[in-house]
Design a protein around this motif. Structure first.
Motif, PDB file in Angstrom:
ATOM      1  N   PRO A  91     -10.533   5.289 -35.359  1.00  0.00           N
ATOM      2  CA  PRO A  91      -9.557   5.801 -34.864  1.00  0.00           C
ATOM      3  C   PRO A  91      -8.885   6.921 -35.017  1.00  0.00           C
ATOM      4  N   GLY A  92      -8.980   7.268 -36.302  1.00  0.00           N
ATOM      5  CA  GLY A  92      -8.443   8.694 -36.663  1.00  0.00           C
ATOM      6  C   GLY A  92      -9.122   9.798 -36.133  1.00  0.00           C
ATOM      7  N   LEU A 225     -12.711  12.515 -43.652  1.00  0.00           N
ATOM      8  CA  LEU A 225     -12.319  12.099 -42.413  1.00  0.00           C
ATOM      9  C   LEU A 225     -12.631  10.665 -42.045  1.00  0.00           C
ATOM     10  N   GLU A 226     -13.899  10.427 -42.530  1.00  0.00           N
ATOM     11  CA  GLU A 226     -14.521   9.080 -42.141  1.00  0.00           C
ATOM     12  C   GLU A 226     -13.528   7.645 -42.843  1.00  0.00           C
ATOM     13  N   TYR A 231      -6.735  11.467 -46.514  1.00  0.00           N
ATOM     14  CA  TYR A 231      -7.677  11.913 -47.853  1.00  0.00           C
ATOM     15  C   TYR A 231      -7.930  13.387 -47.651  1.00  0.00           C
ATOM     16  N   SER A 232      -8.186  13.833 -46.520  1.00  0.00           N
ATOM     17  CA  SER A 232      -8.664  15.271 -46.572  1.00  0.00           C
ATOM     18  C   SER A 232      -7.449  16.297 -47.302  1.00  0.00           C
ATOM     19  N   ASP A 340     -16.168  16.817 -34.664  1.00  0.00           N
ATOM     20  CA  ASP A 340     -15.224  17.657 -35.557  1.00  0.00           C
ATOM     21  C   ASP A 340     -15.852  17.729 -36.918  1.00  0.00           C
ATOM     22  N   SER A 341     -16.288  16.749 -37.484  1.00  0.00           N
ATOM     23  CA  SER A 341     -16.877  16.862 -38.831  1.00  0.00           C
ATOM     24  C   SER A 341     -18.090  17.791 -39.056  1.00  0.00           C
TER      25      SER A 341
END
Length: 520
Positions: A91-92, A225-226, A231-232, A340-341
């Motif tokens: 979802p993020g 991001l996962e 956390y990033s 994005d990643s």
């Protein structure tokens, strides 16, 4: 006798001032570190320290596309497919984060960037002033731990489900203030240990920490991001705080504070100037140098033009730093949109080019002994590089990689040269009569002025990009042109000096060859 006792007392005093970690290592090795060993420690520790600064600074650009997904289409490329797997279940990665997922989300992210960089540039001037007056090791540690705390607090908003724009704004402003302690401090420390000989090459290699930090921050933030965008921020925040503690325990600030003789002392004629004395270890008392004032530092020849040049150079460099991943993810490459990643990972190639550019600029400027000519040449080459990247970067992935790499060379090359070797040169300019207490102030003036441009570039991009990316690249090319023109006077002066030097050498050779032989 009294003088010898006083020198011995001062030497013991300096031994006690050494960082605790250095004293511990010397104790277990049962020997004192040499000057070269201290130089190695300084290079490695300041490199890692500023790498961590840039790693925390880069995270925002990676998370932007998650906070404000806008019209991003998740596509697939033939590489790094593991980044895409299961993206629809995260979802993020798709839903965005209020308030940045609103129609004005891109502009809000631009305001976050400018808040950070504005407080960073203002703090830079104060940090340089403090750096020439207090212990650089303490200032650097304080800044790194503070940066780690406020970088982490931005990510904490993910778990606390915070959606207040002003929370993120204030946290970024405070992070910017603490970040401002880094650059003047590390440049001053390195300048204390290394003379002007090969300074451009050494600092060009050393300045790779900027790009390595961007790459590290990009990879960490993209990988985290996962698990959630919070956390990033928290992982890089913990990283810089840990390195800050290493700095506190191990960083040697200067040869005189370590009680070792500087083997790279330049400009021996300074010893004959008034108020300049011999090193303490030779048995003489050191007269405390007066720290150079802010306005006095501005009047050092070359400071103003290089500072203004860096204003426009950093406008270009920091627009790429903060917006390149966003630009890649919102631009079709070979007809596809990258995730994005993947966009964040791909953007690191710009920084790889920056490493090469910094080393090349430093080496070339050393060989030519011409900082302004080298910087201006790179800046002018950046203009066509930016033009071709915008025009042909979307043709295929490989064209994007090649043109992004080339752009990184020419955009980051002069930026790296000015913020390192040029700042160190001007901080030890002959007009200072050997006074070493100007390094941090001069560095802060040059990089602080550049950081104002670094704040304006991303802010303007946040607004202009909603209308046209062509307009953004036009702005960047104009900024590069102005940056080059600002060095015109210095370039002409260096060229004139080269021509005069060549003429004098030619005339000297011709006069020697015209002397008639004396017959005996």
């Amino acid at each position: 006798m009294g003088s010898a006792n006083e020198v011995s007392e001062r030497r013991r005093e300096m031994q006690n001032q050494r960082p605790a970690g250095v004293r511990f290592l010397e104790h277990i090795s049962a020997t004192s570190f040499s000057f070269k060993t201290y130089q190695a420690i300084v290079l490695v520790l300041t490199f890692v320290a500023y790498t961590s600064y840039h790693a925390t600074r880069k995270t925002t650009s990676i998370v932007k596309s998650v906070l404000d997904p806008e019209t991003t289409q998740l596509g697939f490329s033939h590489w790094l497919r593991f980044y895409f797997s299961g993206a629809e279940d995260r979802p993020g990665l798709k839903k965005g984060w209020a308030p940045f997922d609103a129609p004005d989300g891109t502009a809000l992210l631009g305001q976050i960037d400018v808040a950070f960089l504005a407080s960073y540039s203002v703090g830079m001037y104060f940090a340089g002033h403090l750096g020439d007056r207090f212990d650089l090791r303490i200032i650097l540690t304080f800044g790194m731990v503070g940066t780690g705390i406020f970088t982490s607090l931005f990510g904490v908003g993910y778990w606390l489900n915070l959606h207040s724009f002003y929370y993120f704004l204030v946290v970024q402003m405070l992070a910017g203030l603490f970040q401002s302690t880094g650059w003047p401090s590390v440049v001053a420390v390195v300048g204390n240990w290394f003379g002007k000989k090969k300074r451009g090459l050494i600092m060009g290699i050393w300045n790779a920490h900027t790009s390595i930090g961007n790459i590290t921050g990009s990879l960490i933030a993209a990988a985290m991001l996962e698990y959630g965008w919070g956390y990033s921020f928290v992982v890089p925040g913990f990283f810089i705080a840990s390195i800050g503690l290493m700095v506190f325990f191990f960083l040697p600030v200067s040869p005189d504070k370590m009680g070792v003789e500087n083997e790279e002392t330049q400009e021996p004629e300074f010893a004959e100037k008034d108020n300049i004395v011999e090193p303490l270890l030779e048995g003489h008392l050191i007269e405390k140098e007066r720290a150079v004032g802010f306005l006095e530092a501005w009047r050092i020849p070359g400071v103003a033009p290089f500072a203004l040049c860096l204003f426009f150079s950093k406008l270009v460099a920091y627009t790429f730093l903060y917006w390149l991943p966003f630009y890649i993810s919102h631009t079709a490459v070979d007809g596809r949109y990258l995730s994005d990643s993947t966009a964040g990972t791909l953007s690191t190639l710009f920084d790889v080019g920056g490493v090469v550019g910094g080393i090349l600029a430093g080496h070339i400027s050393d060989r030519l002994d011409a900082r302004a000519i080298t910087a201006a040449s790179f800046i002018y080459c950046a203009i066509p590089a930016l033009f071709f990247y915008r025009l042909y970067g979307s043709i295929s992935l490989w064209w994007n990689i090649i043109l992004m790499f080339v752009s990184g060379i020419f955009v980051n090359g002069p930026y790296a040269l000015i913020t390192t070797a040029v700042s160190a040169d001007l901080g030890t300019h002959s007009s200072l009569n050997g006074n070493s207490r100007a390094l941090a102030t001069v560095t802060a003036i040059i990089d602080g002025t550049g950081s104002v441009g670094a704040a304006i570039g991303p802010l303007l991009t946040g607004y202009i990009s909603t209308r046209s990316w062509n307009a953004v690249f036009t702005m960047l090319m104009i900024a590069a042109l102005v940056a080059g023109l600002l060095l015109t006077k210095l370039v002409v002066a260096e060229l004139s000096a080269k021509i005069e030097s060549a003429k004098s050498q030619t005339s000297g050779r011709s006069s020697r060859s015209s002397v008639p032989e004396i017959l005996v």
